[in-house]
Design a protein around this motif. Structure first.
Motif, PDB file in Angstrom:
ATOM      1  N   ILE A  96      43.301 119.893   5.933  1.00 30.10           N
ATOM      2  CA  ILE A  96      42.053 120.227   6.127  1.00 30.10           C
ATOM      3  C   ILE A  96      41.194 119.729   4.700  1.00 30.10           C
ATOM      4  CG2 ILE A  96      39.978 122.197   6.106  1.00 30.10           C
ATOM      5  CD1 ILE A  96      41.844 123.602   8.171  1.00 30.10           C
ATOM      6  N   GLN A  97      41.827 120.217   3.714  1.00 28.24           N
ATOM      7  CA  GLN A  97      41.256 119.850   2.569  1.00 28.24           C
ATOM      8  C   GLN A  97      41.148 118.321   2.056  1.00 28.24           C
ATOM      9  OE1 GLN A  97      44.079 122.302   0.104  1.00 28.24           O
ATOM     10  NE2 GLN A  97      42.602 123.929  -0.104  1.00 28.24           N
ATOM     11  N   TYR A  98      42.141 117.698   2.723  1.00 30.84           N
ATOM     12  CA  TYR A  98      41.914 116.201   2.229  1.00 30.84           C
ATOM     13  C   TYR A  98      41.347 115.390   3.430  1.00 30.84           C
ATOM     14  CZ  TYR A  98      45.097 116.911  -1.595  1.00 30.84           C
ATOM     15  OH  TYR A  98      45.869 117.203  -2.705  1.00 30.84           O
ATOM     16  N   GLY A  99      40.711 116.064   4.371  1.00 38.74           N
ATOM     17  CA  GLY A  99      39.801 115.387   5.419  1.00 38.74           C
ATOM     18  C   GLY A  99      40.772 114.783   6.276  1.00 38.74           C
ATOM     19  N   LEU A 100      42.056 115.248   6.698  1.00 35.23           N
ATOM     20  CA  LEU A 100      42.904 114.518   7.695  1.00 35.23           C
ATOM     21  C   LEU A 100      42.830 115.084   8.893  1.00 35.23           C
ATOM     22  CD1 LEU A 100      45.880 114.377   5.285  1.00 35.23           C
ATOM     23  CD2 LEU A 100      44.288 112.489   5.676  1.00 35.23           C
ATOM     24  N   VAL A 101      42.265 116.239   9.071  1.00 36.74           N
ATOM     25  CA  VAL A 101      42.155 116.899  10.588  1.00 36.74           C
ATOM     26  C   VAL A 101      40.654 117.538  10.840  1.00 36.74           C
ATOM     27  CG1 VAL A 101      44.637 117.240  10.674  1.00 36.74           C
ATOM     28  CG2 VAL A 101      43.116 118.945   9.619  1.00 36.74           C
ATOM     29  N   GLU A 102      40.450 117.984  11.866  1.00 37.32           N
ATOM     30  CA  GLU A 102      39.315 118.446  12.089  1.00 37.32           C
ATOM     31  C   GLU A 102      38.952 119.916  11.170  1.00 37.32           C
ATOM     32  OE1 GLU A 102      36.465 117.673  13.852  1.00 37.32           O
ATOM     33  OE2 GLU A 102      37.596 115.648  13.862  1.00 37.32           O
ATOM     34  N   ASP A 103      38.025 120.166  10.949  1.00 38.50           N
ATOM     35  CA  ASP A 103      37.866 121.471  10.065  1.00 38.50           C
ATOM     36  C   ASP A 103      36.993 122.318  10.893  1.00 38.50           C
ATOM     37  OD1 ASP A 103      37.189 123.468   8.283  1.00 38.50           O
ATOM     38  OD2 ASP A 103      35.730 122.172   7.176  1.00 38.50           O
ATOM     39  N   PRO A 104      37.760 123.458  11.501  1.00 40.35           N
ATOM     40  CA  PRO A 104      37.189 123.851  12.895  1.00 40.35           C
ATOM     41  C   PRO A 104      36.328 125.258  12.120  1.00 40.35           C
ATOM     42  CG  PRO A 104      39.405 124.565  12.652  1.00 40.35           C
ATOM     43  CD  PRO A 104      39.139 123.383  11.876  1.00 40.35           C
ATOM     44  N   PHE A 117      35.439 132.926 -15.053  1.00 38.94           N
ATOM     45  CA  PHE A 117      35.664 131.671 -14.609  1.00 38.94           C
ATOM     46  C   PHE A 117      36.024 131.614 -13.159  1.00 38.94           C
ATOM     47  CE2 PHE A 117      39.857 132.959 -15.747  1.00 38.94           C
ATOM     48  CZ  PHE A 117      40.703 132.228 -14.946  1.00 38.94           C
ATOM     49  N   GLU A 118      36.030 130.245 -12.472  1.00 42.29           N
ATOM     50  CA  GLU A 118      36.466 130.129 -11.029  1.00 42.29           C
ATOM     51  C   GLU A 118      37.436 128.809 -11.357  1.00 42.29           C
ATOM     52  OE1 GLU A 118      36.320 131.448  -8.057  1.00 42.29           O
ATOM     53  OE2 GLU A 118      35.574 133.191  -9.024  1.00 42.29           O
ATOM     54  N   GLY A 119      38.423 128.818 -10.233  1.00 41.18           N
ATOM     55  CA  GLY A 119      39.155 127.629  -9.962  1.00 41.18           C
ATOM     56  C   GLY A 119      38.833 126.971  -8.740  1.00 41.18           C
ATOM     57  N   MET A 120      38.375 125.714  -8.558  1.00 43.86           N
ATOM     58  CA  MET A 120      38.283 125.007  -7.521  1.00 43.86           C
ATOM     59  C   MET A 120      38.826 123.311  -7.634  1.00 43.86           C
ATOM     60  SD  MET A 120      34.148 125.812  -7.603  1.00 43.86           S
ATOM     61  CE  MET A 120      33.909 125.369  -5.851  1.00 43.86           C
ATOM     62  N   LYS A 121      38.841 122.948  -6.463  1.00 50.23           N
ATOM     63  CA  LYS A 121      39.506 121.561  -6.470  1.00 50.23           C
ATOM     64  C   LYS A 121      38.459 120.523  -5.569  1.00 50.23           C
ATOM     65  CE  LYS A 121      44.391 122.293  -6.871  1.00 50.23           C
ATOM     66  NZ  LYS A 121      45.695 122.533  -6.322  1.00 50.23           N
ATOM     67  N   ALA A 122      38.514 119.246  -5.826  1.00 45.45           N
ATOM     68  CA  ALA A 122      37.792 118.152  -5.097  1.00 45.45           C
ATOM     69  C   ALA A 122      39.155 117.141  -4.635  1.00 45.45           C
ATOM     70  CB  ALA A 122      36.957 117.299  -6.200  1.00 45.45           C
ATOM     71  N   TYR A 123      38.910 116.793  -3.484  1.00 43.39           N
ATOM     72  CA  TYR A 123      39.761 115.967  -2.888  1.00 43.39           C
ATOM     73  C   TYR A 123      39.280 114.467  -2.354  1.00 43.39           C
ATOM     74  CZ  TYR A 123      41.624 120.807  -2.179  1.00 43.39           C
ATOM     75  OH  TYR A 123      42.012 122.005  -2.687  1.00 43.39           O
ATOM     76  N   LYS A 124      40.302 113.670  -2.397  1.00 42.15           N
ATOM     77  CA  LYS A 124      39.745 112.343  -1.679  1.00 42.15           C
ATOM     78  C   LYS A 124      40.637 111.814  -0.572  1.00 42.15           C
ATOM     79  CE  LYS A 124      38.156 109.235  -4.821  1.00 42.15           C
ATOM     80  NZ  LYS A 124      37.961 108.351  -5.750  1.00 42.15           N
ATOM     81  N   ASN A 125      39.963 111.459   0.690  1.00 44.95           N
ATOM     82  CA  ASN A 125      40.748 110.636   1.660  1.00 44.95           C
ATOM     83  C   ASN A 125      40.840 109.190   1.513  1.00 44.95           C
ATOM     84  OD1 ASN A 125      38.246 109.625   2.651  1.00 44.95           O
ATOM     85  ND2 ASN A 125      38.265 111.039   4.134  1.00 44.95           N
ATOM     86  N   GLU A 126      41.602 108.592   2.314  1.00 43.66           N
ATOM     87  CA  GLU A 126      41.859 107.206   2.520  1.00 43.66           C
ATOM     88  C   GLU A 126      40.611 106.304   2.467  1.00 43.66           C
ATOM     89  OE1 GLU A 126      42.952 106.836   7.247  1.00 43.66           O
ATOM     90  OE2 GLU A 126      44.636 106.563   5.712  1.00 43.66           O
TER      91      GLU A 126
END
Length: 353
Positions: free
Chosen positions: A334-342, A66-75
């Motif tokens: 980064i994961q929540y889309g709050l800052v730049e993702d370099p 198996f694998e473990g991953m996540k999905a995130y949502k911003n404002e």
């Protein structure tokens, strides 16, 4: 890809009030069958039970990965997943080690994006929460012959994920039990690695600890992992972690944390770390932080470590002085889309349906 949408969603806001990790499953699941040497078409269908015989080979011979991953949502209600290519690569490494078929990219990656898109209302917006993603493959051939199966199911499940640990943990360094041995399956994300860890964990819990820091299987001289996480150590202002190997999982979170530590200019060494080195650093006052990192926990600090019969307390650092807390915030932002993702890690899930 075949998509069967449910007539009415089971979702309601009370799902996000759950404090239990991985028990509130979303409306849909992805299923693909492997038979006669090939994968069939993936189907996204309503989440629910599947029928299997008790002779299914995964129950007897442990071909389960198996694998473990996540999905995130911003404002803005944008939904993101994090470094899916790394999970795809590791899933197929695990499959190869357990002599299971490779999963095609169009089933794993495209299926992942499609099911998260369909169930995007299940992705919470609160910082620290997420939608957990569990790709899994298991043997389904009806036989009790000690060999590799010829039939498999690949599935993707989604479940609400509140914050995993709310407080620092106490851990004991293993001096008898081992998680993995050289030449084994320690680098693979397979069910047997976890099953074998539960009894030693229950033993240290009787002593008042939360988890184990695993050590090498030969001498119990070097630290390797911590519970179900990779482990990092800060001695003075130097961050140390063991190199990945056949015994140590190549964690996606681990790789991301190390990259962010380099970006921050931290003094970093990837090398074998001796238990004695930790203990000597504690005695000299140089052991500042020990923490675990993984998808479910992100980063979890340890406040107490057991060395044999001795239980030692780690320093309580202010948030601005903690490598662990600074790296955790950088990664989550980064994961929540709050800052730049370099580094291009964040993948936005486009609305298709």
């Amino acid at each position: 890809m075949i998509i069967e949408k449910i007539a009415e969603s089971r979702f309601n806001d009370s799902v996000f009030e759950s404090t239990v990790f991985g028990k509130e499953f979303s409306d849909h699941m992805l299923i693909a069958h492997y038979k006669d040497g090939k994968w069939g078409e993936a189907t996204i269908k309503p989440y629910g039970p599947i029928t299997m015989t008790p002779a299914a080979m995964s129950f007897h011979y442990g071909q389960t990965i198996f694998e473990g991953m996540k999905a995130y949502k911003n404002e803005n209600d944008d939904v993101f997943i994090f470094r899916p290519e790394k999970n795809f690569e590791r899933f197929n490494l695990s499959a190869a080690r357990l002599n299971m078929p490779q999963i095609p990219k169009e089933i794993f990656i495209d299926g992942l994006k499609a099911i998260v898109d369909i169930d995007r209302q299940w992705v919470p917006q609160d910082y620290g929460t997420s939608l957990y993603i569990r790709p899994v493959m298991f043997a389904t051939e009806e036989a009790v012959s000690a060999r590799s199966s010829n039939e498999y199911i690949f599935a993707i499940l989604l479940a609400y994920a509140p914050s995993y640990y709310e407080k620092p943990l106490s851990v004991k360094i293993a001096d008898f039990y081992s998680r993995a041995a050289q030449g084994g399956v320690g680098f693979a994300k397979c069910g047997g690695n976890y099953a074998a860890s539960f009894f030693p964990a229950s033993e240290v819990q009787k002593e008042g600890y939360d988890q184990i820091i695993w050590t090498d299987s030969i001498e119990h001289k070097y630290i390797e992992e911590a519970g179900t996480m990779n482990v990092m150590v800060r001695i003075g202002n130097k961050l140390l972690t063991a190199p990945t190997s056949e015994r140590i999982l190549n964690g996606v979170t681990r790789d991301s944390v190390l990259t962010l530590a380099k970006d921050a200019g931290y003094d970093l060494e990837i090398r074998p770390v001796e238990v004695k080195e930790l203990y000597d650093a504690y005695k000299s006052g140089e052991l500042k932080e020990v923490f675990g990192c993984g998808t479910a926990v992100v980063i979890t600090q340890y406040d107490t470590i057991g060395f044999g019969d001795e239980r030692v307390q780690l320093p309580h650092l202010a948030e601005e002085d903690s490598f662990a807390l600074n790296l955790k915030k950088k990664l989550k932002d980064i994961q929540y889309g709050l800052v730049e993702d370099p580094h291009g890690w964040r993948v936005k899930i486009e609305k298709e349906n």
